[in-house]
Design a protein around this motif. Structure first.
Motif, PDB file in Angstrom:
ATOM      1  N   GLN A   1      24.778  59.828  -2.179  1.00 50.47           N
ATOM      2  CA  GLN A   1      23.592  60.415  -1.639  1.00 50.47           C
ATOM      3  C   GLN A   1      24.277  62.115  -1.230  1.00 50.47           C
ATOM      4  N   HIS A   2      24.305  61.708  -0.144  1.00 54.64           N
ATOM      5  CA  HIS A   2      24.973  62.774   0.856  1.00 54.64           C
ATOM      6  C   HIS A   2      26.271  64.248  -0.072  1.00 54.64           C
TER       7      HIS A   2
ATOM      8  N   SER B   1      28.393  69.204  -3.730  1.00 60.47           N
ATOM      9  CA  SER B   1      29.527  69.256  -5.040  1.00 60.47           C
ATOM     10  C   SER B   1      28.889  69.625  -5.656  1.00 60.47           C
ATOM     11  N   ALA B   2      27.309  70.131  -6.427  1.00 61.00           N
ATOM     12  CA  ALA B   2      26.922  70.855  -7.472  1.00 61.00           C
ATOM     13  C   ALA B   2      27.752  72.030  -7.855  1.00 61.00           C
ATOM     14  N   ASP B   3      27.485  72.503  -6.599  1.00 59.65           N
ATOM     15  CA  ASP B   3      27.545  73.918  -7.077  1.00 59.65           C
ATOM     16  C   ASP B   3      29.616  73.821  -6.343  1.00 59.65           C
ATOM     17  N   GLN B   4      29.894  73.776  -5.711  1.00 60.08           N
ATOM     18  CA  GLN B   4      31.408  73.258  -4.544  1.00 60.08           C
ATOM     19  C   GLN B   4      32.162  72.279  -5.505  1.00 60.08           C
TER      20      GLN B   4
ATOM     21  N   MET C   1      33.289  65.034  10.442  1.00 59.72           N
ATOM     22  CA  MET C   1      34.424  64.147   9.738  1.00 59.72           C
ATOM     23  C   MET C   1      33.457  63.047   9.306  1.00 59.72           C
ATOM     24  N   LEU C   2      32.948  63.140   8.265  1.00 59.20           N
ATOM     25  CA  LEU C   2      31.728  61.918   7.602  1.00 59.20           C
ATOM     26  C   LEU C   2      32.342  61.390   6.756  1.00 59.20           C
ATOM     27  N   VAL C   3      31.926  59.422   8.006  1.00 61.97           N
ATOM     28  CA  VAL C   3      32.986  58.130   7.437  1.00 61.97           C
ATOM     29  C   VAL C   3      31.149  57.621   6.750  1.00 61.97           C
ATOM     30  N   PHE C   4      32.071  57.254   5.409  1.00 63.23           N
ATOM     31  CA  PHE C   4      30.890  56.209   4.306  1.00 63.23           C
ATOM     32  C   PHE C   4      32.079  54.931   4.534  1.00 63.23           C
ATOM     33  N   ASP C   5      31.343  54.069   4.149  1.00 67.00           N
ATOM     34  CA  ASP C   5      31.497  52.721   3.788  1.00 67.00           C
ATOM     35  C   ASP C   5      30.708  52.215   2.320  1.00 67.00           C
TER      36      ASP C   5
END
Length: 279
Positions: A12-13, A18-21, A1-5
């Motif tokens: 950017q990630h 998500s462009a094709d999912q 699991m990636l975590v971003f704040d």
């Protein structure tokens, strides 16, 4: 699991993937429990990527005391999220979300905001609308998942998406309950043993009210519930209403081809518990 704040790093990630999912999104305020996990599991089944946010939103609390006492259990939350294979966790600060202006936008939800919770929590749904709209702009999911325990909030978010032409499908998910019927809520952890033992009475009363609604009119059912709580030794009823599911307007007279729902708010000491049931 990636975590971003950080919003920029999250996008950017996320956006190239998500462009094709499809992306499923579950916004939360943390203090996670099985109810939240059930939303995430549902999102996992229907989407390629699932993003969960944890953000205790200051603009939806009408009392500073409630904001300060809201349970914050990030380490435990992260462990739980890993058990359901959450893909991305977003944990922004208030300044990341609001910059230097921690303030709500004003919304018109066609009157949905003035019923039930809106009568007792000043500005609450402006705060909800503000943060949900902001998170939708940041994550840009295909589908977003919300529990029916906060049914009024669910209807308001559907209205938000409709009125602002936001291209997201809102998925309502059934209420997740403890074995004794109490609707799961992060606030339940703040209940004393005495109040926790008493709290299932709320759902028991809702179920009996549903049965009565089959043969009695709404006024009679409401009066019955109010009398039951007047006799209860420690639980205090704030409101019990029967309303049209779509408009949230109180029922005047039963009509065919309409869905009705009973809504309740109860104080267990200083802890406020809400629940509802389709009639």
């Amino acid at each position: 699991m990636l975590v971003f704040d950080n919003i920029k790093k999250l996008q950017q990630h996320l956006f190239p993937i998500s462009a094709d999912q499809t992306v499923g999104f579950v916004p939360t305020m943390g203090a996670l429990h099985e109810g939240h996990l059930s939303l995430i599991k549902k999102a996992k089944k229907k989407n390629n990527i699932v993003v969960v946010s944890i953000f205790v939103n200051p603009t939806q609390f009408d009392k500073l005391e409630d904001l300060e006492k809201y349970p914050r259990t990030l380490n435990a939350d992260i462990k739980l999220l890993k058990t359901v294979d959450c893909d991305i966790l977003f944990i922004p600060s208030a300044s990341e979300i609001y910059s230097d202006n921690i303030q709500s936008e004003s919304f018109n939800f066609d009157g949905l905001e003035y019923q039930m919770e809106g009568k007792f929590r000043d500005g609450h749904f402006d705060g909800v609308g503000t943060i949900v709209k902001r998170l939708f702009e940041i994550v840009q999911p295909n589908n977003a998942y919300f529990g029916e325990k906060d049914f009024q909030q669910l209807q308001i978010i559907k209205k938000l998406v409709e009125k602002h032409a936001i291209d997201i499908k809102i998925k309502g998910c059934k209420i997740h309950r403890e074995d004794d019927g109490l609707a799961m809520s992060s606030r339940n952890t703040r209940l004393t043993k005495e109040y926790r033992k008493a709290a299932p009475y709320i759902y028991q009363t809702l179920k009996k009210a549903k049965k009565k609604f089959g043969t009695k009119n709404a006024v009679e059912v409401i009066q019955w519930v109010e009398k039951k709580f007047k006799k209860h030794p420690i639980l205090e009823l704030e409101y019990f209403e029967i309303a049209d599911e779509k408009t949230l307007l109180p029922i005047i007279k039963k009509e065919h081809n309409r869905n009705y729902r009973a809504f309740i708010a109860v104080f267990a000491g200083k802890i406020r518990l809400i629940d509802n049931i389709r009639l």
